[in-house]
Scaffold this active site. Structure first.
Site, PDB file in Angstrom:
ATOM      1  N   HIS A  90      -7.573  -5.781  -1.365  1.00  0.00           N
ATOM      2  CA  HIS A  90      -7.493  -7.090  -2.011  1.00  0.00           C
ATOM      3  C   HIS A  90      -6.728  -8.060  -1.115  1.00  0.00           C
ATOM      4  CE1 HIS A  90      -3.308  -6.479  -3.154  1.00  0.00           C
ATOM      5  NE2 HIS A  90      -3.616  -5.337  -3.754  1.00  0.00           N
ATOM      6  N   LYS A 103      -3.655  -4.091  -7.259  1.00  0.00           N
ATOM      7  CA  LYS A 103      -4.818  -3.384  -7.766  1.00  0.00           C
ATOM      8  C   LYS A 103      -4.674  -3.023  -9.234  1.00  0.00           C
ATOM      9  CE  LYS A 103      -4.248  -0.857  -4.156  1.00  0.00           C
ATOM     10  NZ  LYS A 103      -4.310   0.005  -2.973  1.00  0.00           N
ATOM     11  N   CYS A 131       3.704   4.092  -7.918  1.00  0.00           N
ATOM     12  CA  CYS A 131       4.577   3.854  -6.752  1.00  0.00           C
ATOM     13  C   CYS A 131       4.675   5.096  -5.886  1.00  0.00           C
ATOM     14  CB  CYS A 131       6.013   3.546  -7.168  1.00  0.00           C
ATOM     15  SG  CYS A 131       6.252   2.014  -8.023  1.00  0.00           S
ATOM     16  N   CYS A 138       7.168   7.548 -11.002  1.00  0.00           N
ATOM     17  CA  CYS A 138       6.056   6.615 -11.250  1.00  0.00           C
ATOM     18  C   CYS A 138       4.931   6.986 -10.292  1.00  0.00           C
ATOM     19  CB  CYS A 138       6.468   5.158 -11.035  1.00  0.00           C
ATOM     20  SG  CYS A 138       5.032   4.054 -10.988  1.00  0.00           S
ATOM     21  N   CYS A 165       8.290   1.953 -15.291  1.00  0.00           N
ATOM     22  CA  CYS A 165       8.508   1.570 -13.900  1.00  0.00           C
ATOM     23  C   CYS A 165       8.705   0.053 -13.811  1.00  0.00           C
ATOM     24  CB  CYS A 165       7.282   1.997 -13.086  1.00  0.00           C
ATOM     25  SG  CYS A 165       7.100   1.090 -11.550  1.00  0.00           S
ATOM     26  N   LYS A 219       2.528 -10.441  -9.620  1.00  0.00           N
ATOM     27  CA  LYS A 219       2.150  -9.876  -8.328  1.00  0.00           C
ATOM     28  C   LYS A 219       0.667  -9.496  -8.387  1.00  0.00           C
ATOM     29  CE  LYS A 219       2.785  -6.001  -5.326  1.00  0.00           C
ATOM     30  NZ  LYS A 219       2.572  -4.596  -5.463  1.00  0.00           N
ATOM     31  N   HIS A 275       5.294  -1.426 -11.971  1.00  0.00           N
ATOM     32  CA  HIS A 275       3.982  -1.287 -12.621  1.00  0.00           C
ATOM     33  C   HIS A 275       4.033  -1.394 -14.137  1.00  0.00           C
ATOM     34  CE1 HIS A 275       3.316   0.407  -8.595  1.00  0.00           C
ATOM     35  NE2 HIS A 275       2.137  -0.136  -8.737  1.00  0.00           N
ATOM     36  N   HIS A 297      -3.383  -7.017   0.607  1.00  0.00           N
ATOM     37  CA  HIS A 297      -3.557  -6.202   1.822  1.00  0.00           C
ATOM     38  C   HIS A 297      -4.027  -7.083   2.984  1.00  0.00           C
ATOM     39  CE1 HIS A 297      -4.739  -3.115  -1.413  1.00  0.00           C
ATOM     40  NE2 HIS A 297      -3.502  -2.841  -1.051  1.00  0.00           N
TER      41      HIS A 297
END
Ligand code: ME8
Length: 502
Positions: free
Chosen positions: A19, A298, A130, A127, A144, A295, A147, A22
């Site tokens: 995405h 994905k 992560c 998690c 987490c 953020k 996430h 990245h």
């Protein structure tokens, strides 16, 4: 100074498609690699995929395929995305390759032999997204912090890495040179992590088999981060080619997001020291791109594929707009509108427009042959300033500032034409002088913008009649005023960056 430059991106997880986040990291690393090549450095640019661990195993299960099938399928999507974005990586590493297994086993065995690994039992909250353990005080309502998903309680026999033994050496290193981690705020963050005190950390898993086997104990695989970080060493020959490793390793620069500071700037240097490697990397850390304040990742809905934006802006338009619009370091808002405004203002209306104007007047008034610039042109000072400022900004890993200095030269050149109005002049010395100056400014702009927009820079290079590959030019010599010697055949063509409507 000419030298070696080994630049890396993080290796991306293969649970889902590439995405924009990245792409942002990879584009910055690519631009740095290209800039350093232009400066004559010998460059090795590495990217790749992170393929082991619980997260990948679970996604593969959910997709009804084996982990290696999952890795094969997704790794190729990263490769394709980088090809689409004209990323100039010299290597693409996959952590499931045999060369990597050899390096992981050798490096961690060295740490074991040096007494930095011991057996114990681990109990903690994990998690999976992560691939990291959290302490109670880091969790938010049992979830987490990144996430926002529930963590899982783990209890197993593990080998521990004696991270605590490295507190003093890490601090000494982090404080030895302000450039080890830039921007400065992230170096302070790493110093803060070490000063809080370091616990020993679990480095193997016995409840999982999707990983690199621990050579000294059959029932264990290395925990994915211990495997993943070593990819950087693998790619420059660790475990296979000591001479090559010795050549490249002291010149390592990790480009990465701020989410992985703890692993990269605390664990990784400690692992290297534990294995007896005393040259530690340098780090260029950037913030998050945010969409609607969250953020973009994905696991969120704001998933944007690079290909969608390339379809609208073209590869060079997308590359330039992303690099110019998001300064390296702080978090930044990422929006389509922002890209569009940047594309139109800097590329369509400024750089593309100048090329169009200049080639048109050269055809109208100079017989299509580009004249030489005036050695004393008023533009000379502006060009020298653009070269100096952008060189300094690239050195400080500030692509956005470097591109700002570059486009300022184009604006200054457009203004110069606005003032001198060569299109109103009869053919002759005066028009030749002005057009020679503008062509020289375009030549220097093409050089300076090439790290961000390599394809467009090459096209501009050819349109003003220069032969060969722009990539073969070398700064600083190529950036000196007067390099456009005149007598080159200039070509007109379609707009380099067609204006886009919102
Ligand atoms: O962490 N904004 O892989 P990953 C900016 N496999 N950059 C972003 C971003 C965003 N919203 N989202 C992701 C891993 N990134 C590990 C790395 S390295 C030995 C192992 C970028 O697929 C940023 O560079 O989750 C971040 O550090 C990286 O993608 C995380 O990619």
């Amino acid at each position: 100074m000419v030298g070696r430059y080994f630049v890396t991106t993080p290796i991306y997880y293969v649970n889902d498609a590439p995405h924009i986040g990245h792409a942002y990291t990879t584009l910055n690393a690519d631009a740095l690699a290209r800039w350093h090549r232009l400066c004559g450095d010998e460059v090795f640019f590495l990217t790749g995929t992170d393929e082991h661990g619980l997260k990948i195993q679970r996604v593969a299960e959910a997709n009804g395929i084996t982990p290696i099938e999952q890795a094969d399928r997704t790794s190729v999507r990263f490769r394709d995305a980088w090809e689409l974005l004209d990323i100039s990586n010299d290597d693409f590493i996959r952590t499931t390759e045999p060369r990597h297994r050899i390096a992981v086993q050798q490096l961690l065995t060295a740490a074991y032999d040096n007494g930095y690994v011991e057996k114990g039992t681990y109990e903690g909250d994990y998690c999976v997204s992560c691939e990291a353990y959290y302490n109670d005080d880091e969790l938010i309502d049992g979830c987490c912090p990144i996430h926002k998903r529930p963590v899982e309680h783990m209890l197993e026999d593990n080998y521990f890495f004696k991270l605590s033994a490295f507190e003093d050496r890490l601090l000494e290193w982090l404080e030895s040179d302000p450039d080890v981690i830039i921007p400065e705020g992230y170096r302070r963050e790493a110093i803060g992590l070490v000063k809080q005190g370091l616990d020993d950390v679990s480095m193997t898993r016995s409840s999982l088999d999707w990983g690199v086997p621990v050579p000294w104990d059959d029932g264990h695989v290395f925990y994915v981060w211990y495997d993943a970080l070593i990819n950087y060493a693998t790619a420059v020959g660790y475990g296979r080619d000591p001479e090559r490793f010795a050549q490249w390793w002291p010149h390592t620069h990790h480009v990465m997001g701020k989410d992985i500071i703890r692993f990269h700037c605390v664990y990784w240097p400690a692992m290297l020291l534990a294995a007896g490697i005393t040259d530690l990397p340098r780090y260029h850390v950037h913030g998050f791109l945010l969409v609607g304040g969250e953020k973009m990742s994905k696991s969120s809905l704001n998933q944007i594929a690079p290909a969608d934006l390339v379809a609208d802006f073209g590869v060079d338009g997308f590359r330039y707009a992303v690099l110019r619009d998001n300064s390296f370091g702080p978090d930044g808002d990422f929006s389509y509108e922002g890209l569009l405004t940047r594309y139109n203002s800097d590329l369509a209306n400024t750089f593309g427009n100048l090329l169009q104007r200049v080639t048109t007047v050269v055809h109208k008034s100079c017989g299509g042959i580009g004249p030489a610039p005036d050695p004393h042109s008023v533009l000379r000072v502006k060009a020298e300033r653009a070269v100096a400022e952008s060189t300094e900004a690239w050195r400080r890993v500030q692509p956005s500032t470097a591109l700002d200095a570059t486009i300022r030269l184009v604006r200054d050149t457009n203004e110069y034409l606005q003032e001198t109005e060569p299109w109103k002049l009869e053919p002759g010395i005066e028009v030749d002088r002005i057009m020679g100056d503008a062509l020289e400014a375009l030549r220097i702009t093409a050089l300076l913008i090439s790290a961000a927009a390599p394809g467009a820079a090459q096209t501009a290079w050819e349109r003003i009649g220069l032969s060969g590959r722009l990539d073969d030019q070398r700064l600083p010599a190529a950036g000196v005023w007067g390099g456009y010697t005149g007598g080159h055949e200039v070509t007109k063509g379609d707009p380099l960056f067609p204006r886009l409507k919102g």
